[in-house]
Design an enzyme around this catalytic site. Structure first.
Site, PDB file in Angstrom:
ATOM      1  N   CYS A  66       0.831  -1.206   0.000  1.00 35.23           N
ATOM      2  CA  CYS A  66       0.000   0.000   0.000  1.00 35.23           C
ATOM      3  C   CYS A  66       0.861   1.251   0.000  1.00 35.23           C
ATOM      4  CB  CYS A  66      -0.897  -0.016   1.243  1.00 35.23           C
ATOM      5  SG  CYS A  66      -1.961   1.421   1.432  1.00 35.23           S
ATOM      6  N   CYS A  72      -0.083   5.729   7.326  1.00 32.16           N
ATOM      7  CA  CYS A  72      -1.279   5.193   7.967  1.00 32.16           C
ATOM      8  C   CYS A  72      -0.879   4.230   9.079  1.00 32.16           C
ATOM      9  CB  CYS A  72      -2.125   4.478   6.913  1.00 32.16           C
ATOM     10  SG  CYS A  72      -3.459   3.485   7.569  1.00 32.16           S
ATOM     11  N   CYS A  75      -1.648  -0.656   9.462  1.00 34.92           N
ATOM     12  CA  CYS A  75      -0.828  -1.860   9.286  1.00 34.92           C
ATOM     13  C   CYS A  75       0.564  -1.640   9.874  1.00 34.92           C
ATOM     14  CB  CYS A  75      -0.686  -2.212   7.804  1.00 34.92           C
ATOM     15  SG  CYS A  75      -2.215  -2.797   7.034  1.00 34.92           S
ATOM     16  N   CYS A 149      -6.645   0.646   0.151  1.00 30.08           N
ATOM     17  CA  CYS A 149      -6.390  -0.142   1.357  1.00 30.08           C
ATOM     18  C   CYS A 149      -6.415  -1.609   0.965  1.00 30.08           C
ATOM     19  CB  CYS A 149      -7.426   0.136   2.439  1.00 30.08           C
ATOM     20  SG  CYS A 149      -7.178  -0.905   3.908  1.00 30.08           S
ATOM     21  N   GLN A 249     -17.041 -11.071  12.926  1.00 34.65           N
ATOM     22  CA  GLN A 249     -15.672 -11.474  12.626  1.00 34.65           C
ATOM     23  C   GLN A 249     -15.163 -10.608  11.477  1.00 34.65           C
ATOM     24  OE1 GLN A 249     -13.990 -13.333  14.545  1.00 34.65           O
ATOM     25  NE2 GLN A 249     -15.648 -14.228  15.758  1.00 34.65           N
ATOM     26  N   PHE A 276     -21.182 -15.750  24.852  1.00 31.93           N
ATOM     27  CA  PHE A 276     -20.748 -14.555  24.100  1.00 31.93           C
ATOM     28  C   PHE A 276     -21.105 -14.770  22.622  1.00 31.93           C
ATOM     29  CE2 PHE A 276     -17.777 -15.332  27.614  1.00 31.93           C
ATOM     30  CZ  PHE A 276     -17.838 -14.146  28.330  1.00 31.93           C
ATOM     31  N   GLU A 296     -25.729 -14.004  25.585  1.00 34.08           N
ATOM     32  CA  GLU A 296     -25.087 -12.767  25.134  1.00 34.08           C
ATOM     33  C   GLU A 296     -25.658 -11.616  25.953  1.00 34.08           C
ATOM     34  OE1 GLU A 296     -23.219  -9.793  23.621  1.00 34.08           O
ATOM     35  OE2 GLU A 296     -22.708 -11.735  22.752  1.00 34.08           O
ATOM     36  N   ASP A 344     -16.582 -17.308  22.896  1.00 29.85           N
ATOM     37  CA  ASP A 344     -15.828 -16.371  22.059  1.00 29.85           C
ATOM     38  C   ASP A 344     -15.937 -14.980  22.680  1.00 29.85           C
ATOM     39  OD1 ASP A 344     -14.519 -15.006  20.060  1.00 29.85           O
ATOM     40  OD2 ASP A 344     -16.132 -15.181  18.590  1.00 29.85           O
ATOM     41  N   CYS A 370      -9.309 -13.418  20.221  1.00 27.16           N
ATOM     42  CA  CYS A 370      -8.442 -12.538  19.431  1.00 27.16           C
ATOM     43  C   CYS A 370      -7.282 -12.024  20.275  1.00 27.16           C
ATOM     44  CB  CYS A 370      -9.247 -11.373  18.851  1.00 27.16           C
ATOM     45  SG  CYS A 370      -9.995 -10.315  20.114  1.00 27.16           S
TER      46      CYS A 370
END
Length: 415
Positions: A66, A72, A75, A149, A249, A276, A296, A344, A370
């Site tokens: 990119c 930016c 990343c 992007c 996701q 969750f 949830e 999750d 994550c």
């Protein structure tokens, strides 16, 4: 080199945040956009430094994908070749597990393709020359106005100018605000925040523009301004009308990979608790073969899941429960009816729930996260409670960043 000087250093490794790390007599310093083995000139500010000149480049360095890379802040690692980058990202998971004394099989990193991120949260601000729309500079509030992007789906990037038109009507004077765009099966779903109170004139103009530009919906701070089309996303065979700003996701392909791992481990489990559960990412797929209790705390997400279930025939029973699992985890007795549990949680993990689950007799568990650090903590709790970690699979859902998804599958009571 002193704590506020320029000088030459050698990068020894890449840290957990994606920055190069150099070891100096007075401690480590972190240098973005560098690679192991590189010799660089930097300007140091305490334990961080800015790259001033690349004196000796690593053979693992490549041209970034990119034009905005290094300006930016979206990343961190486009300049690193695929193989060493993927080994490093897998090691984030391996290292977190070892840090908790957990030595288990970690699968090779599942790669994800560029141009697949289906939601972009843009920083925006109105100026005399027009609307800046993009992402913040690395460790700064300065907005880098983007024209491309390589992480985000083309359907969003192709509409940048249209998004700037929407932003011009939303802008709270010259102050910054956020405009998120999510690709759904009905078109782009736009969600704004930080725009202050919208007046009637703004609302009328925004309604007309959203219809003209064929966006599916525009909301502000969760309030729907205009919704020409219900934004829909399928989870398995169930179409779900997603609420504004709901958790998804990051990429559809990573979601499919995670779902396949979940379903393969659950096998013929008769009753499953999905904790969750969000809008039903996994619950609705599981319900094609097993009865599911979906838990949830987000009422809008649960309502969307419920609407999806009501419009599809052939599913096993799906029950829903609104519950704050951080404050009120499912207790060991409440877990008795279930053969399997999927959880999750957000980045903070599910420590309280893991403590209850560890005392249960649930045969199969799938933990999705994550955050390798909190995942490792939760897995250590389950392992101490008698669970056997069969395998952990890292997934590169957050391409060229320091974030990584992981799916862990566990069993209890079966050899």
């Amino acid at each position: 080199m002193t704590s506020s000087k320029t000088g030459q250093i050698t990068i020894r490794s890449i840290g957990a945040g994606g920055d190069g790390v150099a070891n100096l007599p007075d401690g480590q310093i972190y240098v973005p956009f560098t690679l192991p083995g590189e010799v660089v000139n930097v300007a140091r500010d305490k334990n961080r430094a800015t790259l001033m000149a690349l004196l000796e480049a690593s053979p693992e360095r490549q041209n970034p994908a990119c034009r905005h890379f290094e300006d930016c802040g979206g990343c961190a690692l486009q300049h690193w070749q695929d193989e060493p980058y993927r080994l490093w990202k897998r090691e984030l998971v391996v290292g977190a597990l070892k840090g908790r004394g957990t030595d288990v099989e970690v699968a090779p990193l599942v790669a994800c393709n560029p141009h697949t991120r289906r939601r972009a949260v843009f920083a925006a601000r109105k100026t005399e020359k027009g609307v800046l729309l993009g992402f913040n500079r690395h460790q700064s509030h300065e907005i880098i106005d983007i024209v491309e992007c390589p992480v985000t789906v083309p359907e969003i990037i192709a509409r940048l100018d249209d998004l700037r038109e929407v932003g011009a009507l939303l802008a709270p004077g010259s102050g910054p605000f956020k405009l998120a765009a999510t690709l759904t099966e009905s078109g782009l779903d736009l969600a704004a925040s930080g725009c202050g109170k919208l007046n009637d004139e703004q609302r009328r103009a925004l309604t007309a523009l959203v219809i003209k530009k064929d966006f599916a919906r525009l909301s502000h701070e969760g309030e729907i301004i205009v919704e020409p089309k219900k934004p829909l996303i399928h989870f398995g065979k169930v179409p779900v009308p997603i609420p504004p700003g709901c958790f998804l996701q990051a990429t559809a392909e990573a979601e499919e990979t995670m779902a396949a791992l979940v379903l393969a481990h659950l096998g013929k489990a008769r009753r499953v608790a999905d904790l969750f559960c969000g809008v039903g990412t996994f619950a609705l797929r599981i319900a094609e073969k097993s009865a599911v209790h979906a838990v949830e705390n987000d009422a809008a997400a649960l309502a969307a899941l419920d609407r999806g279930v009501r419009h599809v025939q052939g599913l096993k029973p799906v029950s829903i429960e609104r519950r704050d699992l951080f404050r009120r985890p499912l207790m060991t007795k409440e877990l008795l009816p279930y053969n399997a549990v999927v959880f999750d949680p957000p980045r903070a993990g599910a420590e309280e729930q893991a403590l209850e689950l560890a005392k249960s007799k649930v045969e199969k568990v799938v933990a999705i996260s994550c955050n390798p650090v909190t995942l490792a903590r939760d897995l250590a709790i389950l392992q101490k409670g008698g669970y056997r970690i069969e395998r952990v699979t890292p997934i590169d859902q957050f391409l060229w960043s320091a974030h990584v998804e992981a799916v862990a599958v566990l069993t209890k009571g079966r050899q």
